[in-house]
Design an enzyme around this catalytic site. Structure first.
Site, PDB file in Angstrom:
ATOM      1  N   ALA A  72     -34.968  -8.071  40.164  1.00 30.19           N
ATOM      2  CA  ALA A  72     -33.788  -8.571  39.439  1.00 30.19           C
ATOM      3  C   ALA A  72     -32.525  -7.771  39.733  1.00 30.19           C
ATOM      4  CB  ALA A  72     -34.068  -8.548  37.935  1.00 30.19           C
ATOM      5  N   ASN A  73     -32.625  -6.753  40.591  1.00 31.28           N
ATOM      6  CA  ASN A  73     -31.432  -5.918  40.807  1.00 31.28           C
ATOM      7  C   ASN A  73     -30.461  -6.502  41.825  1.00 31.28           C
ATOM      8  OD1 ASN A  73     -33.785  -4.812  42.480  1.00 31.28           O
ATOM      9  ND2 ASN A  73     -32.009  -4.063  43.596  1.00 31.28           N
TER      10      ASN A  73
ATOM     11  N   GLY B  23     -32.402 -12.950  41.884  1.00 35.56           N
ATOM     12  CA  GLY B  23     -33.037 -12.375  40.694  1.00 35.56           C
ATOM     13  C   GLY B  23     -32.011 -11.865  39.691  1.00 35.56           C
TER      14      GLY B  23
ATOM     15  N   TYR C 147     -43.977 -14.081  57.407  1.00 36.41           N
ATOM     16  CA  TYR C 147     -43.114 -14.447  56.265  1.00 36.41           C
ATOM     17  C   TYR C 147     -43.452 -15.877  55.823  1.00 36.41           C
ATOM     18  CZ  TYR C 147     -38.977 -15.340  53.388  1.00 36.41           C
ATOM     19  OH  TYR C 147     -38.120 -15.670  52.338  1.00 36.41           O
TER      20      TYR C 147
HETATM   21  N1  LIG Z   1     -31.795 -15.717  50.545  1.00 38.85           N
HETATM   22  C1  LIG Z   1     -32.353 -16.828  50.983  1.00 38.85           C
HETATM   23  O1  LIG Z   1     -31.766 -17.582  51.774  1.00 38.85           O
HETATM   24  C2  LIG Z   1     -33.727 -17.221  50.516  1.00 38.85           C
HETATM   25  C3  LIG Z   1     -34.264 -18.428  51.004  1.00 38.85           C
HETATM   26  C4  LIG Z   1     -35.539 -18.794  50.599  1.00 38.85           C
HETATM   27  C5  LIG Z   1     -36.249 -17.991  49.727  1.00 38.85           C
HETATM   28  N2  LIG Z   1     -35.719 -16.820  49.264  1.00 38.85           N
HETATM   29  C6  LIG Z   1     -36.524 -15.997  48.355  1.00 38.85           C
HETATM   30  O2  LIG Z   1     -35.746 -15.622  47.229  1.00 38.85           O
HETATM   31  C7  LIG Z   1     -36.280 -14.420  46.658  1.00 38.85           C
HETATM   32  C8  LIG Z   1     -35.137 -13.485  46.303  1.00 38.85           C
HETATM   33  O3  LIG Z   1     -34.501 -13.062  47.479  1.00 38.85           O
HETATM   34  P1  LIG Z   1     -32.926 -12.822  47.610  1.00 38.85           P
HETATM   35  O4  LIG Z   1     -32.430 -13.786  48.621  1.00 38.85           O
HETATM   36  O5  LIG Z   1     -32.296 -12.779  46.286  1.00 38.85           O
HETATM   37  O6  LIG Z   1     -32.947 -11.390  48.345  1.00 38.85           O
HETATM   38  P2  LIG Z   1     -32.596  -9.908  47.855  1.00 38.85           P
HETATM   39  O7  LIG Z   1     -31.206  -9.874  47.356  1.00 38.85           O
HETATM   40  O8  LIG Z   1     -32.974  -9.039  48.976  1.00 38.85           O
HETATM   41  O9  LIG Z   1     -33.582  -9.686  46.627  1.00 38.85           O
HETATM   42  C9  LIG Z   1     -34.927  -9.346  46.802  1.00 38.85           C
HETATM   43  C10 LIG Z   1     -35.358  -8.496  45.640  1.00 38.85           C
HETATM   44  O10 LIG Z   1     -36.748  -8.175  45.809  1.00 38.85           O
HETATM   45  C11 LIG Z   1     -36.890  -6.796  45.581  1.00 38.85           C
HETATM   46  N3  LIG Z   1     -38.075  -6.221  46.203  1.00 38.85           N
HETATM   47  C12 LIG Z   1     -38.349  -6.070  47.521  1.00 38.85           C
HETATM   48  N4  LIG Z   1     -39.495  -5.411  47.685  1.00 38.85           N
HETATM   49  C13 LIG Z   1     -39.973  -5.114  46.453  1.00 38.85           C
HETATM   50  C14 LIG Z   1     -41.101  -4.437  45.970  1.00 38.85           C
HETATM   51  N5  LIG Z   1     -41.985  -3.850  46.793  1.00 38.85           N
HETATM   52  N6  LIG Z   1     -41.293  -4.332  44.644  1.00 38.85           N
HETATM   53  C15 LIG Z   1     -40.391  -4.866  43.791  1.00 38.85           C
HETATM   54  N7  LIG Z   1     -39.285  -5.514  44.184  1.00 38.85           N
HETATM   55  C16 LIG Z   1     -39.075  -5.627  45.512  1.00 38.85           C
HETATM   56  C17 LIG Z   1     -35.609  -6.176  46.141  1.00 38.85           C
HETATM   57  O11 LIG Z   1     -35.462  -4.844  45.680  1.00 38.85           O
HETATM   58  P3  LIG Z   1     -34.586  -3.757  46.510  1.00 38.85           P
HETATM   59  O12 LIG Z   1     -33.156  -4.092  46.219  1.00 38.85           O
HETATM   60  O13 LIG Z   1     -35.039  -2.450  45.953  1.00 38.85           O
HETATM   61  O14 LIG Z   1     -34.933  -3.945  47.946  1.00 38.85           O
HETATM   62  C18 LIG Z   1     -34.599  -7.158  45.566  1.00 38.85           C
HETATM   63  O15 LIG Z   1     -34.337  -6.861  44.224  1.00 38.85           O
HETATM   64  C19 LIG Z   1     -37.263 -13.866  47.685  1.00 38.85           C
HETATM   65  O16 LIG Z   1     -38.574 -14.146  47.250  1.00 38.85           O
HETATM   66  C20 LIG Z   1     -36.957 -14.667  48.943  1.00 38.85           C
HETATM   67  O17 LIG Z   1     -38.084 -14.814  49.781  1.00 38.85           O
HETATM   68  C21 LIG Z   1     -34.451 -16.425  49.630  1.00 38.85           C
END
Ligand SMILES: NC(=O)c1ccc[n+]([C@@H]2O[C@H](COP(=O)([O-])OP(=O)(O)OC[C@H]3O[C@@H](n4cnc5c(N)ncnc54)[C@H](OP(=O)(O)O)[C@@H]3O)[C@@H](O)[C@H]2O)c1
Length: 357
Positions: free
Chosen positions: A84-85, A89, A239
């Site tokens: 959520a940071n 999220g 992935y």
């Molecule tokens: N962005 C896109 O285009 C897209 C498209 C399809 C699906 N998604 C999905 O959307 C979800 C959120 O991604 P986002 O795009 O918002 O990316 P993001 O900003 O990188 O957020 C990912 C989050 O997951 C956390 N995380 C990573 N490894 C972790 C671990 N070992 N334990 C706990 N938390 C962990 C990260 O923490 P840190 O900040 O500490 O790394 C960050 O808070 C993901 O599941 C991703 O696969 C995203």
């Protein structure tokens, strides 16, 4: 027909004609799907008839408030958002707290989590946020998180399994699972199955939301021998397999939860500019193009917020959503034998690690 329905229909048509299990066709279909996704992102920015993401989130919050008008005020409702940071999220946590939930930011990095907590409190003027440390790359950390949660709360109303990593170089979780499969699927599998009793105890029902991806279509299926194959590691395919596991796990769990008051759905959030691409070197020109075509985190969180809060999806379970509409998942995610295989594989892996702890 809305722009969202048009994009979903095109993607479903591509999927139904090409998902034959042949790798070249799957790759072709993936390209077409991504193109549709990005075109939607661009058109939704240009088309003035598409309401802004923030106004749609406000609408969902209003609908939720109306649907819960008669809830007893002294029952505290609780939500967990993993990762959520940042990104999706972070926006999801903002909305859940505004809907009145005690919102737990389940994050791996305590400093980043504290920063997010301070920003969320400042943004919303609300105090109903807290941080609990969770590293999904460690089953010991998952156990510690669940223990801490259960010591404080008897029930859980909403679980948003959002955290993820994409296309990182080969590495392993603390338990020896390939990192992408370990964080995106196994960590969330262990977390969710250990929280089921708290979810079932929630008064008025509970919801689980699994953030998957369009990438779930970009593979012919989960190849269990390839997941841990370090020599032939394909970060794109791993992935895609992890994201297909998110959808398949959702559907398997929905079957197991039939007859309970807990629902579970998965989703594709859109193609969004977030920190997720940190392992994908894009360069300045591509970055500029991405900024123009990709949607922002506010729009990217819309489907998660919709599935967590909207009365429109009350009782819906075992479905896959994109742009707030149910659509077709990868056919393998609907196959009950595939669902059972993934469940057994994940259960065995978690049990093996627990036995060695
Ligand atoms: N962005 C896109 O285009 C897209 C498209 C399809 C699906 N998604 C999905 O959307 C979800 C959120 O991604 P986002 O795009 O918002 O990316 P993001 O900003 O990188 O957020 C990912 C989050 O997951 C956390 N995380 C990573 N490894 C972790 C671990 N070992 N334990 C706990 N938390 C962990 C990260 O923490 P840190 O900040 O500490 O790394 C960050 O808070 C993901 O599941 C991703 O696969 C995203």
């Amino acid at each position: 027909m809305t722009l969202a329905s048009v994009a979903n229909t095109i993607q479903s048509m591509v999927l139904s004609r090409t998902n034959t299990g042949s790798k070249p066709l799957v790759l072709l279909a993936s390209g077409a799907q991504l193109f549709t996704d990005i075109s939607y992102g661009l058109l939704s920015k240009i088309d003035r008839s598409v309401p802004s993401a923030s106004s749609r989130i406000d609408r969902i919050l209003m609908d939720h408030r109306d649907a819960h008008r008669d809830d007893t005020a002294d029952v505290q409702k609780v939500a967990i958002v993993t990762g959520a940071n940042s990104g999706i999220g972070f926006v999801t946590a903002n909305a859940l707290a505004r809907a009145g939930y005690q919102t737990i930011l389940a994050c791996r990095n305590p400093e980043l989590a504290q920063e997010a907590l301070d920003t969320l409190k400042r943004q919303t003027g609300l105090e109903n946020f807290e941080v609990m440390q969770l590293d999904l790359a460690s089953l010991e950390s998952v156990n510690g998180f669940v223990k801490q949660f259960k010591a404080k709360y008897e029930t859980l109303d909403i679980l948003v399994n959002n955290a993820g990593v994409m296309m990182c170089p080969y590495s392993q979780t603390k338990d020896g699972t390939e990192m992408q499969f370990g964080i995106n699927h196994i960590g969330h599998f262990a977390l969710t199955t250990q929280l089921l009793d708290s979810l079932k105890a929630a008064k008025g029902g509970a919801r689980i939301v699994n953030v998957a991806s369009l990438a779930s279509y970009m593979t012919t299926g989960i190849d269990y021998s390839a997941i841990e194959d370090k020599e032939n590691y394909d970060r794109n395919n791993n992935y895609a397999m992890a994201k297909l596991a998110n959808v398949t796990f959702s559907n398997a769990l929905a079957r197991k939860l039939q007859g309970t008051n807990v629902t579970v759905n998965s989703l594709h959030p859109g193609s969004i500019k977030t920190n997720l691409t940190r392992h994908v070197g894009t360069g300045a020109i591509m970055d500029t193009i991405f900024n123009m075509v990709l949607i922002d985190a506010q729009a990217g969180a819309l489907t998660s917020i919709y599935l967590a809060l909207s009365p429109d999806v009350e009782g819906a379970s075992g479905k896959y959503y994109s742009r707030c509409e149910a659509t077709n998942p990868h056919p393998k995610a609907l196959d009950e034998a595939e669902q059972d295989r993934l469940w057994k594989y994940s259960e065995n892996l978690v049990a093996k690690k627990h036995a060695s702890m």
